[in-house]
Design a protein around this motif. Structure first.
Motif, PDB file in Angstrom:
ATOM      1  N   LEU A 157      -7.212   2.466  -2.390  1.00 50.30           N
ATOM      2  CA  LEU A 157      -7.468   2.062  -1.161  1.00 50.30           C
ATOM      3  C   LEU A 157      -5.989   1.448  -0.488  1.00 50.30           C
ATOM      4  O   LEU A 157      -5.782   2.042   0.709  1.00 50.30           O
ATOM      5  CB  LEU A 157      -8.384   0.864  -0.952  1.00 50.30           C
ATOM      6  CG  LEU A 157      -8.857   0.268   0.523  1.00 50.30           C
ATOM      7  CD1 LEU A 157      -9.203   1.380   1.545  1.00 50.30           C
ATOM      8  CD2 LEU A 157      -9.457  -0.920   0.488  1.00 50.30           C
ATOM      9  N   LEU A 158      -5.430   1.060  -1.307  1.00 47.14           N
ATOM     10  CA  LEU A 158      -3.895   0.244  -0.749  1.00 47.14           C
ATOM     11  C   LEU A 158      -2.944   1.680  -0.537  1.00 47.14           C
ATOM     12  O   LEU A 158      -2.229   1.733   0.770  1.00 47.14           O
ATOM     13  CB  LEU A 158      -3.172  -0.664  -1.657  1.00 47.14           C
ATOM     14  CG  LEU A 158      -4.128  -2.039  -1.713  1.00 47.14           C
ATOM     15  CD1 LEU A 158      -3.247  -2.742  -2.647  1.00 47.14           C
ATOM     16  CD2 LEU A 158      -3.998  -2.733  -0.348  1.00 47.14           C
ATOM     17  N   ALA A 159      -3.001   2.530  -1.288  1.00 42.74           N
ATOM     18  CA  ALA A 159      -2.268   3.538  -1.369  1.00 42.74           C
ATOM     19  C   ALA A 159      -2.481   4.514  -0.194  1.00 42.74           C
ATOM     20  O   ALA A 159      -1.731   5.075   0.675  1.00 42.74           O
ATOM     21  CB  ALA A 159      -2.143   4.518  -2.700  1.00 42.74           C
ATOM     22  N   ALA A 160      -3.774   4.477   0.345  1.00 40.68           N
ATOM     23  CA  ALA A 160      -4.135   5.406   1.437  1.00 40.68           C
ATOM     24  C   ALA A 160      -4.019   4.581   2.853  1.00 40.68           C
ATOM     25  O   ALA A 160      -3.735   5.378   3.922  1.00 40.68           O
ATOM     26  CB  ALA A 160      -5.683   5.970   1.230  1.00 40.68           C
ATOM     27  N   THR A 161      -4.156   3.246   2.914  1.00 35.17           N
ATOM     28  CA  THR A 161      -4.097   2.595   4.219  1.00 35.17           C
ATOM     29  C   THR A 161      -2.790   2.020   4.408  1.00 35.17           C
ATOM     30  O   THR A 161      -2.530   1.656   5.607  1.00 35.17           O
ATOM     31  CB  THR A 161      -5.141   1.433   4.226  1.00 35.17           C
ATOM     32  OG1 THR A 161      -5.075   0.748   3.310  1.00 35.17           O
ATOM     33  CG2 THR A 161      -6.679   2.364   4.111  1.00 35.17           C
ATOM     34  N   GLY A 162      -2.145   1.533   3.084  1.00 34.70           N
ATOM     35  CA  GLY A 162      -0.796   1.038   3.480  1.00 34.70           C
ATOM     36  C   GLY A 162      -1.192  -0.387   4.228  1.00 34.70           C
ATOM     37  O   GLY A 162      -0.513  -0.813   5.273  1.00 34.70           O
ATOM     38  N   ALA A 163      -1.887  -1.103   3.465  1.00 33.44           N
ATOM     39  CA  ALA A 163      -2.207  -2.531   4.256  1.00 33.44           C
ATOM     40  C   ALA A 163      -0.841  -3.262   4.380  1.00 33.44           C
ATOM     41  O   ALA A 163      -0.079  -3.230   3.429  1.00 33.44           O
ATOM     42  CB  ALA A 163      -3.372  -3.201   3.291  1.00 33.44           C
ATOM     43  N   THR A 164      -1.007  -4.317   5.352  1.00 33.25           N
ATOM     44  CA  THR A 164       0.118  -5.264   5.362  1.00 33.25           C
ATOM     45  C   THR A 164       0.284  -6.029   4.517  1.00 33.25           C
ATOM     46  O   THR A 164      -0.886  -6.544   3.823  1.00 33.25           O
ATOM     47  CB  THR A 164       0.072  -5.682   6.959  1.00 33.25           C
ATOM     48  OG1 THR A 164      -0.872  -6.474   7.044  1.00 33.25           O
ATOM     49  CG2 THR A 164      -0.044  -4.647   7.979  1.00 33.25           C
ATOM     50  N   GLN A 165       1.340  -6.968   4.320  1.00 35.79           N
ATOM     51  CA  GLN A 165       1.399  -8.001   3.346  1.00 35.79           C
ATOM     52  C   GLN A 165       0.292  -9.159   3.749  1.00 35.79           C
ATOM     53  O   GLN A 165      -0.416  -9.684   2.930  1.00 35.79           O
ATOM     54  CB  GLN A 165       2.865  -8.572   3.380  1.00 35.79           C
ATOM     55  CG  GLN A 165       2.867  -9.912   2.464  1.00 35.79           C
ATOM     56  CD  GLN A 165       2.922  -9.459   0.924  1.00 35.79           C
ATOM     57  OE1 GLN A 165       3.262  -8.226   0.815  1.00 35.79           O
ATOM     58  NE2 GLN A 165       2.397 -10.185   0.286  1.00 35.79           N
ATOM     59  N   ALA A 166      -0.039  -9.403   4.783  1.00 34.38           N
ATOM     60  CA  ALA A 166      -0.945 -10.407   5.199  1.00 34.38           C
ATOM     61  C   ALA A 166      -2.404  -9.938   4.726  1.00 34.38           C
ATOM     62  O   ALA A 166      -3.091 -10.825   4.580  1.00 34.38           O
ATOM     63  CB  ALA A 166      -1.024 -10.692   6.834  1.00 34.38           C
ATOM     64  N   GLU A 167      -2.608  -8.756   5.006  1.00 39.77           N
ATOM     65  CA  GLU A 167      -4.006  -8.133   4.651  1.00 39.77           C
ATOM     66  C   GLU A 167      -4.217  -7.961   3.068  1.00 39.77           C
ATOM     67  O   GLU A 167      -5.350  -7.738   2.877  1.00 39.77           O
ATOM     68  CB  GLU A 167      -4.187  -6.734   5.028  1.00 39.77           C
ATOM     69  CG  GLU A 167      -4.243  -6.734   6.673  1.00 39.77           C
ATOM     70  CD  GLU A 167      -4.015  -5.141   7.263  1.00 39.77           C
ATOM     71  OE1 GLU A 167      -4.532  -4.942   8.322  1.00 39.77           O
ATOM     72  OE2 GLU A 167      -3.435  -4.436   6.549  1.00 39.77           O
ATOM     73  N   LEU A 168      -3.230  -8.172   2.205  1.00 37.06           N
ATOM     74  CA  LEU A 168      -3.489  -8.148   0.661  1.00 37.06           C
ATOM     75  C   LEU A 168      -4.639  -9.163   0.446  1.00 37.06           C
ATOM     76  O   LEU A 168      -5.145  -8.912  -0.579  1.00 37.06           O
ATOM     77  CB  LEU A 168      -2.066  -8.152   0.024  1.00 37.06           C
ATOM     78  CG  LEU A 168      -1.083  -6.696   0.000  1.00 37.06           C
ATOM     79  CD1 LEU A 168       0.033  -7.194  -0.745  1.00 37.06           C
ATOM     80  CD2 LEU A 168      -1.781  -5.697  -0.539  1.00 37.06           C
ATOM     81  N   ALA A 169      -4.412 -10.180   0.741  1.00 39.68           N
ATOM     82  CA  ALA A 169      -5.352 -11.349   0.495  1.00 39.68           C
ATOM     83  C   ALA A 169      -6.783 -11.180   0.719  1.00 39.68           C
ATOM     84  O   ALA A 169      -7.484 -11.270  -0.324  1.00 39.68           O
ATOM     85  CB  ALA A 169      -4.750 -12.724   1.011  1.00 39.68           C
ATOM     86  N   ASP A 170      -6.814 -10.538   1.886  1.00 37.34           N
ATOM     87  CA  ASP A 170      -8.233 -10.160   2.126  1.00 37.34           C
ATOM     88  C   ASP A 170      -8.879  -9.028   1.489  1.00 37.34           C
ATOM     89  O   ASP A 170      -9.755  -9.144   1.022  1.00 37.34           O
ATOM     90  CB  ASP A 170      -8.303  -9.817   3.692  1.00 37.34           C
ATOM     91  CG  ASP A 170      -8.206 -11.018   4.689  1.00 37.34           C
ATOM     92  OD1 ASP A 170      -8.183 -12.229   4.196  1.00 37.34           O
ATOM     93  OD2 ASP A 170      -7.870 -10.700   5.827  1.00 37.34           O
TER      94      ASP A 170
END
Length: 214
Positions: A157-170
């Motif tokens: 999911l992270l590789a596909a969406t490139g979540a921001t640093q702030a979104e990692l906790a969520d």
């Protein structure tokens, strides 16, 4: 495609290099043909941590990724093609494979279960029976499978969406980790990288999304 086969792949090394194999919950039947040599066949084991593999220029590999829980029996050497890796016959290879439907059902139940007992309820067996089935059938505990599925799903999911640093906790909480630090520890343990590295698109991000147990 056979119900025992998850995917097929091939690779020819252009240069001398190292490639990383990540835990994916699958065993592979691999036909390897070193440059200038006869092909041979082998079965991989389940990986617990990232594994580095050296290849030489011209080495040719053809792989059959087995579904999680599928085992290998008997002597593989007799199944190797005589002249070329491309001559391998999947129908012949199936003769050395074995699958227990109960183990398959247990692994399916474990994928998204919050606990082994929850997975046992989904599979319609007792917790002790599920533990016995999985350990006997795969050599790994139910908790191993639950953790692997969670980290592989999260990495893909992270590789596909490139979540921001702030979104990692969520993302960590949504995936079932206790917090971001917990997710980071699990990524390091299974993949040898951090969630941030996966988010930024490490060179092998596409490998993390390959078919496997998740």
């Amino acid at each position: 495609m056979s119900s025992l086969l998850l995917d097929g792949w091939s690779f020819t090394a252009g240069t001398a290099e190292w490639t990383t194999v990540f835990p994916d919950g699958c065993r592979d039947l691999v036909v390897c043909q070193p440059r200038g040599a006869a092909p041979f066949i082998f079965a991989t084991e389940l990986d617990d941590i990232p594994r580095r593999v050296a290849v030489e220029p011209g080495d040719r590999f053809i792989g059959f990724r087995l579904r999680p829980g599928v085992g290998v029996k008997g002597n593989l050497s007799r199944l190797a093609p005589r002249d070329s890796a491309e001559e391998v016959d999947w129908a012949v290879l199936q003769d050395v494979l074995i699958e227990c439907p109960q183990v398959r059902d247990a692994l399916t139940a474990l994928k998204h279960a919050a606990s082994t007992s929850e997975a046992a309820r989904r599979a319609g067996v007792s917790t002790r029976t599920l533990q016995r089935l999985v350990v006997t059938g795969t050599g790994r505990a139910p908790s191993w499978w639950r953790r692997l599925a969670r980290v592989r799903r999260s990495a893909a999911l992270l590789a596909a969406t490139g979540a921001t640093q702030a979104e990692l906790a969520d993302a960590a909480i949504d995936a079932g980790f206790s917090d971001q630090a917990h997710m980071t520890r699990e990524f390091r343990r299974w993949l040898g990288v951090t969630p941030g590295q996966v988010r930024r698109g490490v060179p092998f991000a596409d490998v993390l999304q390959a078919k496997g147990y998740q």
